[in-house]
Write a protein that holds these residues in place. Structure first.
Motif, PDB file in Angstrom:
ATOM      1  N   THR A 182       0.828  -1.206   0.000  1.00 23.26           N
ATOM      2  CA  THR A 182       0.000   0.000   0.000  1.00 23.26           C
ATOM      3  C   THR A 182       0.864   1.258   0.000  1.00 23.26           C
ATOM      4  O   THR A 182       0.634   2.195  -0.781  1.00 23.26           O
ATOM      5  CB  THR A 182      -0.935   0.026   1.223  1.00 23.26           C
ATOM      6  OG1 THR A 182      -1.718  -1.166   1.244  1.00 23.26           O
ATOM      7  CG2 THR A 182      -1.865   1.230   1.165  1.00 23.26           C
ATOM      8  N   VAL A 183       1.864   1.296   0.884  1.00 20.56           N
ATOM      9  CA  VAL A 183       2.730   2.480   0.977  1.00 20.56           C
ATOM     10  C   VAL A 183       3.553   2.644  -0.302  1.00 20.56           C
ATOM     11  O   VAL A 183       3.703   3.763  -0.816  1.00 20.56           O
ATOM     12  CB  VAL A 183       3.642   2.385   2.221  1.00 20.56           C
ATOM     13  CG1 VAL A 183       4.675   3.516   2.214  1.00 20.56           C
ATOM     14  CG2 VAL A 183       2.812   2.453   3.492  1.00 20.56           C
ATOM     15  N   ALA A 184       4.099   1.552  -0.821  1.00 19.34           N
ATOM     16  CA  ALA A 184       4.911   1.636  -2.041  1.00 19.34           C
ATOM     17  C   ALA A 184       4.077   2.151  -3.216  1.00 19.34           C
ATOM     18  O   ALA A 184       4.511   3.040  -3.964  1.00 19.34           O
ATOM     19  CB  ALA A 184       5.510   0.272  -2.374  1.00 19.34           C
ATOM     20  N   LEU A 185       2.868   1.607  -3.384  1.00 17.04           N
ATOM     21  CA  LEU A 185       1.980   2.083  -4.456  1.00 17.04           C
ATOM     22  C   LEU A 185       1.615   3.548  -4.242  1.00 17.04           C
ATOM     23  O   LEU A 185       1.586   4.341  -5.188  1.00 17.04           O
ATOM     24  CB  LEU A 185       0.709   1.233  -4.506  1.00 17.04           C
ATOM     25  CG  LEU A 185       0.836  -0.177  -5.081  1.00 17.04           C
ATOM     26  CD1 LEU A 185      -0.485  -0.928  -4.956  1.00 17.04           C
ATOM     27  CD2 LEU A 185       1.268  -0.128  -6.546  1.00 17.04           C
ATOM     28  N   SER A 186       1.336   3.905  -2.984  1.00 13.13           N
ATOM     29  CA  SER A 186       0.962   5.276  -2.682  1.00 13.13           C
ATOM     30  C   SER A 186       2.106   6.246  -2.962  1.00 13.13           C
ATOM     31  O   SER A 186       1.889   7.330  -3.509  1.00 13.13           O
ATOM     32  CB  SER A 186       0.537   5.389  -1.208  1.00 13.13           C
ATOM     33  OG  SER A 186       0.098   6.689  -0.901  1.00 13.13           O
ATOM     34  N   ILE A 187       3.311   5.866  -2.582  1.00  9.56           N
ATOM     35  CA  ILE A 187       4.478   6.711  -2.849  1.00  9.56           C
ATOM     36  C   ILE A 187       4.590   7.000  -4.340  1.00  9.56           C
ATOM     37  O   ILE A 187       4.861   8.138  -4.750  1.00  9.56           O
ATOM     38  CB  ILE A 187       5.761   6.031  -2.326  1.00  9.56           C
ATOM     39  CG1 ILE A 187       5.804   6.112  -0.795  1.00  9.56           C
ATOM     40  CG2 ILE A 187       7.018   6.667  -2.921  1.00  9.56           C
ATOM     41  CD1 ILE A 187       6.943   5.311  -0.175  1.00  9.56           C
ATOM     42  N   LEU A 188       4.353   5.981  -5.153  1.00 10.06           N
ATOM     43  CA  LEU A 188       4.474   6.140  -6.597  1.00 10.06           C
ATOM     44  C   LEU A 188       3.301   6.907  -7.195  1.00 10.06           C
ATOM     45  O   LEU A 188       3.483   7.927  -7.862  1.00 10.06           O
ATOM     46  CB  LEU A 188       4.610   4.767  -7.261  1.00 10.06           C
ATOM     47  CG  LEU A 188       5.896   3.992  -6.944  1.00 10.06           C
ATOM     48  CD1 LEU A 188       5.819   2.580  -7.506  1.00 10.06           C
ATOM     49  CD2 LEU A 188       7.109   4.719  -7.507  1.00 10.06           C
TER      50      LEU A 188
END
Length: 404
Positions: free
Chosen positions: A379-385
Motif C-alpha cells: 500500500t505504501v509503495a503504491l501510494s508513494i508512486l
C-alpha cells in the motif's frame, strides 16, 4: 573486503545520497520525483548490501529506535501547528473528514480486509485498517503548497494529515491488543485495564507536559532568557518528556506526544516557527532515513510475502476505502463532486503507516504478521508512486477546473 569496511561503504553511500538530495532539493521539487520515491528506491537498491554488512540485531534495534524518534517528533510537530482559533474559521471540512471520515475509513477498511482475508480474523482486519488509515501530506506536498489548489482544499488536506495519525492511534492499539489476545496461550489478564490506562493516562501526560513547557517558555521569552538557538532544544525535549512521562505512569507515549504538541501549540503565546524550522532540518533527515529504511528492510520482506489478496487489499485501501469514506463524510458539505474526489484521492499512505507497523510488530505477538507487513508495504509503495507522480498534474487540473 571485511565486514566492517563493507558496512562503512554502505553508510558512506547513504550519506552521499543525503548530501546529493539536499544539494538538488529545488531541482527535485520542479520534477515529478519526490523524496519518498527517491529514498524508497535507494533503500531497495541497498537492501542486500545493508543486510549483508550489518548484523540483524543492529538493523532491528536501529529501525525500532528510528521509528520511535521519528513518530514522537512527527506527532508533536504536526499537532503543534493546528490552531483551535483558526479552525473556528475553516473547521467544517477537516472536522467532517476526521470525525466522520476517519472512523468510517477504519470501519470500511476492516470490513474489506475481513471479506478478502477472513482467515486473519476481525482483530487483524481492524489492525490492518487502522494502520493504513492515517495519511501523509508529504507524499503529495505539491498539492498542499500549490497555488493552483483552492485554499480550502489545501488547508483541509493539511489539517487532516496533521491530526489523523494521532487520532487513529487508539484504533491501532485496540487492533494490536485484540489480535495479540487471540494468540494461543496469550496472557489476557488485565488487558482491557491496560488498554484503558494507556488511552486515558497518555493524554493526561501530554496535557501536563504541553501546558507546563508552554508556560515556562513564555516566561523565558518575556524575560529574554532564552536564545533563539535553544528553542529547538525545548521542542525536542518537550516531545520526549511527554513520551517518557506517559510511559512512566502507564499511558501511551505516542498519544501523549500528540496531545502535548496540540496543547503546547495552542498555549504558547509567541511565534512557534522554531518547531517547523527544526523539522525542516533535522526532521527532514529523519524522514529521508525512514523512507530509506522502508525501502531497505520492510519493502523486500513485504514483497516476499505478497499475494493476490494483499495486492487487492492495498488497491482497495487507496481507492474504494479512502475515497468512499471521504465522499460519504463530505455529503451535504456543498463541495462539487470533483472536489470530493480530489480530497478522497489525496490520502497518501506513508510515514505514519510505516512507523506504526515497525512498532506494532516489534511490541506485540500476533498471527498473520507477514500478511500485515505485505499489506502495508504494498500500500505504501503504491501510494508513494501514484500519489507522488499524480500530485503536480492533479493540482493543475483542480486549479483549472475551479477557474472554469
Amino acid at each position: 573486503m571485511n565486514q566492517d569496511m563493507h558496512f562503512d561503504l554502505v553508510v558512506l553511500a547513504i550519506l552521499l545520497a543525503f548530501i546529493a538530495y539536499s544539494l538538488l532539493t529545488r531541482a527535485v521539487e520542479r520534477s515529478l520525483l519526490t523524496l519518498p520515491i527517491i529514498f524508497m528506491c535507494l533503500g531497495y537498491v541497498l537492501s542486500e548490501p545493508l543486510r549483508t554488512a550489518a548484523p540483524p540485531e543492529v538493523l532491528h534495534e536501529g529501525k525500532r529506535l528510528l521509528a520511535e524518534i521519528t513518530l514522537v517528533l512527527v506527532l508533536f510537530s504536526d499537532a503543534s501547528h493546528v490552531r483551535f482559533s483558526q479552525m473556528k474559521q475553516s473547521w467544517r471540512l477537516p472536522a467532517r473528514m476526521l470525525v466522520i471520515g476517519l472512523p468510517l475509513s477504519v470501519a470500511l477498511g476492516t470490513l474489506v480486509t475481513w471479506l478478502i482475508s477472513p482467515e486473519g480474523g476481525i482483530a487483524m482486519a481492524l489492525l490492518t485498517a487502522a494502520v493504513l488509515t492515517p495519511t501523509d501530506a508529504a507524499l503529495g506536498q505539491s498539492v498542499v503548497t500549490s497555488a493552483n489548489v483552492p485554499e480550502k482544499l489545501s488547508e483541509t488536506i493539511n489539517v487532516e494529515s496533521g491530526l489523523n495519525d494521532g487520532l487513529v492511534l487508539p484504533f491501532v492499539l485496540l487492533g494490536a491488543i485484540l489480535a495479540s489476545a487471540g494468540m494461543v496461550g496469550a496472557d489476557t489478564g488485565g488487558l482491557a485495564l491496560n488498554a484503558v490506562l494507556q488511552i486515558v493516562l497518555g493524554p493526561l501526560a501530554g496535557i501536563v507536559t504541553g501546558w507546563v513547557v508552554a508556560r515556562l517558555m513564555d516566561v523565558a521569552q518575556a524575560r529574554r532568557l532564552i536564545a533563539a538557538s535553544a528553542e529547538g532544544v525545548v521542542f525536542l525535549a518537550a516531545a520526549f518528556a511527554a513520551y517518557v512521562l506517559a510511559s512512566a505512569i502507564g499511558g501511551n507515549g505516542f498519544i501523549a506526544a500528540f496531545v502535548a504538541g496540540m496543547i503546547f501549540g495552542n498555549s504558547y503565546k509567541h511565534n512557534i516557527r522554531f518547531v517547523r524550522e527544526f523539522m525542516e532540518g533535522a526532521g527532514l533527515l529523519l524522514t529521508m532515513s525512514s523512507f530509506l529504511v522502508f525501502g531497505a528492510l520492510l519493502l523486500p520482506d513485504g514483497l516476499a510475502h505478497a499475494s493476490i489478496k494483499t495486492v487487492v487489499i492495498a488497491v482497495m485501501f487507496l481507492t474504494v476505502v479512502r475515497v468512499g469514506a471521504i465522499w460519504l463524510s463530505l455529503a451535504g458539505s456543498g463541495l462539487k463532486p470533483r472536489e470530493k474526489l480530489f480530497l478522497g484521492w489525496f490520502g497518501p499512505r506513508g510515514l505514519a503507516s510505516i512507523l506504526f507497523t515497525l512498532l506494532i510488530i516489534d511490541t506485540y505477538d500476533f498471527a498473520n504478521e507477514a500478511e500485515l507487513l505485505a499489506c502495508v508495504s504494498i500500500t505504501v509503495a503504491l501510494s508513494i508512486l501514484v500519489h507522488g507522480l499524480s500530485s503536480t498534474p492533479l493540482a493543475r487540473w483542480i486549479g483549472k477546473a475551479d477557474d472554469s
